[in-house]
Scaffold this motif. Structure first.
Motif, PDB file in Angstrom:
ATOM      1  N   LEU A 158       0.837  -1.200   0.000  1.00 30.26           N
ATOM      2  CA  LEU A 158       0.000   0.000   0.000  1.00 30.26           C
ATOM      3  C   LEU A 158       0.870   1.248   0.000  1.00 30.26           C
ATOM      4  N   VAL A 159       1.906   1.272   0.828  1.00 28.65           N
ATOM      5  CA  VAL A 159       2.822   2.412   0.863  1.00 28.65           C
ATOM      6  C   VAL A 159       3.569   2.527  -0.467  1.00 28.65           C
ATOM      7  N   ASN A 160       3.992   1.394  -1.010  1.00 26.74           N
ATOM      8  CA  ASN A 160       4.684   1.366  -2.296  1.00 26.74           C
ATOM      9  C   ASN A 160       3.817   1.988  -3.395  1.00 26.74           C
ATOM     10  N   ILE A 161       2.553   1.569  -3.439  1.00 31.86           N
ATOM     11  CA  ILE A 161       1.636   2.077  -4.458  1.00 31.86           C
ATOM     12  C   ILE A 161       1.420   3.578  -4.291  1.00 31.86           C
ATOM     13  N   TYR A 162       1.309   4.026  -3.038  1.00 29.13           N
ATOM     14  CA  TYR A 162       1.123   5.460  -2.799  1.00 29.13           C
ATOM     15  C   TYR A 162       2.330   6.253  -3.306  1.00 29.13           C
ATOM     16  N   VAL A 163       3.533   5.795  -2.974  1.00 27.78           N
ATOM     17  CA  VAL A 163       4.742   6.516  -3.391  1.00 27.78           C
ATOM     18  C   VAL A 163       4.851   6.551  -4.912  1.00 27.78           C
ATOM     19  N   ARG A 164       4.606   5.420  -5.551  1.00 30.44           N
ATOM     20  CA  ARG A 164       4.674   5.381  -7.015  1.00 30.44           C
ATOM     21  C   ARG A 164       3.628   6.307  -7.633  1.00 30.44           C
ATOM     22  N   GLY A 165       2.441   6.330  -7.040  1.00 32.88           N
ATOM     23  CA  GLY A 165       1.376   7.166  -7.576  1.00 32.88           C
ATOM     24  C   GLY A 165       1.699   8.643  -7.516  1.00 32.88           C
ATOM     25  N   THR A 166       2.202   9.103  -6.375  1.00 36.32           N
ATOM     26  CA  THR A 166       2.541  10.521  -6.259  1.00 36.32           C
ATOM     27  C   THR A 166       3.740  10.865  -7.140  1.00 36.32           C
ATOM     28  N   ALA A 167       4.675   9.941  -7.250  1.00 31.42           N
ATOM     29  CA  ALA A 167       5.836  10.183  -8.120  1.00 31.42           C
ATOM     30  C   ALA A 167       5.403  10.278  -9.572  1.00 31.42           C
ATOM     31  N   GLN A 168       4.459   9.425  -9.969  1.00 28.19           N
ATOM     32  CA  GLN A 168       3.948   9.448 -11.340  1.00 28.19           C
ATOM     33  C   GLN A 168       3.244  10.766 -11.625  1.00 28.19           C
ATOM     34  N   LEU A 169       2.516  11.263 -10.632  1.00 26.83           N
ATOM     35  CA  LEU A 169       1.754  12.498 -10.803  1.00 26.83           C
ATOM     36  C   LEU A 169       2.663  13.699 -11.020  1.00 26.83           C
ATOM     37  N   THR A 170       3.836  13.688 -10.393  1.00 25.93           N
ATOM     38  CA  THR A 170       4.744  14.834 -10.480  1.00 25.93           C
ATOM     39  C   THR A 170       5.959  14.569 -11.363  1.00 25.93           C
ATOM     40  N   ALA A 171       5.984  13.440 -12.058  1.00 30.27           N
ATOM     41  CA  ALA A 171       7.181  13.037 -12.809  1.00 30.27           C
ATOM     42  C   ALA A 171       7.557  14.033 -13.890  1.00 30.27           C
ATOM     43  N   ASN A 172       6.573  14.674 -14.514  1.00 29.93           N
ATOM     44  CA  ASN A 172       6.864  15.567 -15.628  1.00 29.93           C
ATOM     45  C   ASN A 172       7.031  17.018 -15.208  1.00 29.93           C
ATOM     46  N   MET A 173       6.941  17.279 -13.895  1.00 27.69           N
ATOM     47  CA  MET A 173       7.125  18.644 -13.422  1.00 27.69           C
ATOM     48  C   MET A 173       8.615  18.970 -13.313  1.00 27.69           C
ATOM     49  N   LEU A 174       8.929  20.238 -13.364  1.00 29.11           N
ATOM     50  CA  LEU A 174      10.325  20.665 -13.248  1.00 29.11           C
ATOM     51  C   LEU A 174      10.865  20.326 -11.878  1.00 29.11           C
ATOM     52  N   THR A 175      12.108  19.856 -11.826  1.00 28.03           N
ATOM     53  CA  THR A 175      12.700  19.434 -10.560  1.00 28.03           C
ATOM     54  C   THR A 175      13.642  20.472  -9.962  1.00 28.03           C
ATOM     55  N   GLU A 176      14.048  21.472 -10.765  1.00 30.41           N
ATOM     56  CA  GLU A 176      14.908  22.502 -10.214  1.00 30.41           C
ATOM     57  C   GLU A 176      14.103  23.346  -9.237  1.00 30.41           C
ATOM     58  N   PRO A 177      14.615  23.593  -8.001  1.00 27.02           N
ATOM     59  CA  PRO A 177      13.833  24.296  -6.981  1.00 27.02           C
ATOM     60  C   PRO A 177      13.254  25.629  -7.450  1.00 27.02           C
ATOM     61  N   ASP A 178      14.083  26.481  -8.083  1.00 31.60           N
ATOM     62  CA  ASP A 178      13.611  27.802  -8.508  1.00 31.60           C
ATOM     63  C   ASP A 178      12.541  27.676  -9.580  1.00 31.60           C
ATOM     64  N   ALA A 179      12.777  26.791 -10.535  1.00 29.51           N
ATOM     65  CA  ALA A 179      11.811  26.613 -11.617  1.00 29.51           C
ATOM     66  C   ALA A 179      10.512  26.032 -11.092  1.00 29.51           C
ATOM     67  N   ALA A 180      10.616  25.067 -10.178  1.00 31.35           N
ATOM     68  CA  ALA A 180       9.420  24.458  -9.607  1.00 31.35           C
ATOM     69  C   ALA A 180       8.615  25.482  -8.816  1.00 31.35           C
ATOM     70  N   GLN A 181       9.314  26.364  -8.092  1.00 32.29           N
ATOM     71  CA  GLN A 181       8.630  27.397  -7.316  1.00 32.29           C
ATOM     72  C   GLN A 181       7.876  28.355  -8.242  1.00 32.29           C
ATOM     73  N   GLU A 182       8.467  28.672  -9.387  1.00 26.66           N
ATOM     74  CA  GLU A 182       7.811  29.548 -10.348  1.00 26.66           C
ATOM     75  C   GLU A 182       6.579  28.878 -10.937  1.00 26.66           C
ATOM     76  N   VAL A 183       6.678  27.583 -11.225  1.00 19.15           N
ATOM     77  CA  VAL A 183       5.520  26.842 -11.727  1.00 19.15           C
ATOM     78  C   VAL A 183       4.398  26.863 -10.699  1.00 19.15           C
ATOM     79  N   ASP A 184       4.751  26.642  -9.429  1.00 21.09           N
ATOM     80  CA  ASP A 184       3.758  26.663  -8.354  1.00 21.09           C
ATOM     81  C   ASP A 184       3.090  28.040  -8.261  1.00 21.09           C
ATOM     82  N   ARG A 185       3.894  29.092  -8.365  1.00 22.76           N
ATOM     83  CA  ARG A 185       3.349  30.445  -8.256  1.00 22.76           C
ATOM     84  C   ARG A 185       2.374  30.743  -9.384  1.00 22.76           C
TER      85      ARG A 185
END
Length: 244
Positions: A158-185
């Motif tokens: 169950l924990v494995n599935i949860y982690v994979r699911g959230t990772a899949q949801l955010t996999a295509n988002m920018l990983t650089e902190p500054d860029a990710a913060q701008e996307v969030d804003r």
């Protein structure tokens, strides 16, 4: 079961293949193949990995690679084994919740480092050394609880599935902190403009809350922790019923 009944790739990963194998000494090790394939995947995604490209990365012919892996599926097994490495050390002073949280966060971090892992189809349970070590570690996290062995396996999955699911949801988002913060804003601003109270009252209510109570614009951190806590709350409820 005889060792020879294991697929050849697993024999190599477990170190039981080739002990008495005739012929010339191997030109490289299965771990060399893993590193070359992971390098290609990290740079260009899973689609950048092929037998011919891995062979070229190693400086050998494609046919020479078939002495080690029979097909691309075997290549994926080798990549997963080395991409994750060994599981985290779970401090014995932590309770079950603390231990499985460390395990889940390490699993999440591995997926962040190598997001292409999520593109590999899960066709069978893990059998390689590191993958089984991760499974054993996840099960050990529930030591001291009244959960049965099957309950522990289900809770870990169950924990494995949860982690994979959230990772899949955010996999295509920018990983650089500054860029990710701008996307969030930008997302928050646009969502505020579009999700008006008259049409989307539930979304609007979330946006109107103070930052420390409502949407904080950091899904990857805040929402992961919230979701994991909720999953663990459910497991705790099962433990409480067994204790009662």
């Amino acid at each position: 079961m005889d060792e020879s009944e294991l697929p050849r790739v697993l024999q190599q990963l477990w170190g039981v293949e080739g002990r008495n194998r005739p012929g010339p000494k191997p030109a490289f090790h299965i771990s060399d193949i893993a590193r070359a394939a992971i390098k290609l995947a990290d740079a260009g995604g899973l689609g950048a990995v092929s037998m011919s490209k891995v062979a070229a990365e190693l400086g050998f012919t494609t046919m020479s690679l078939y002495r080690y892996v029979d097909a691309k599926d075997d290549l994926y097994v080798v990549m997963l084994e080395h991409a994750f490495g060994a599981p985290p050390v779970l401090a014995p002073e932590l309770d079950w919740r603390g231990r499985i949280t460390v395990w889940a966060e390490a699993f999440r971090d591995g997926l962040r480092r190598h997001p292409w892992i999520l593109q590999i189809p899960v066709q069978e349970p893990p059998l390689s050394p590191n993958q089984l070590a991760w499974m054993e570690s996840g099960l050990d996290a529930f030591d001291g609880t009244p959960l049965t062995p099957q309950d522990r396996l289900s809770a870990m999955l169950l924990v494995n599935i949860y982690v994979r699911g959230t990772a899949q949801l955010t996999a295509n988002m920018l990983t650089e902190p500054d860029a990710a913060q701008e996307v969030d804003r930008l997302y928050t601003e646009r969502l505020t403009m579009l999700a008006t109270p008259d049409r989307f009252p539930a979304i609007a209510a979330t946006l109107e809350q103070p930052p420390d109570e409502g949407y904080a614009g950091d899904f990857d951190a805040g929402e992961f922790a919230f979701g994991l806590d909720t999953v663990l709350d459910g497991i705790q409820s099962r433990i409480d019923r067994l204790d009662g």
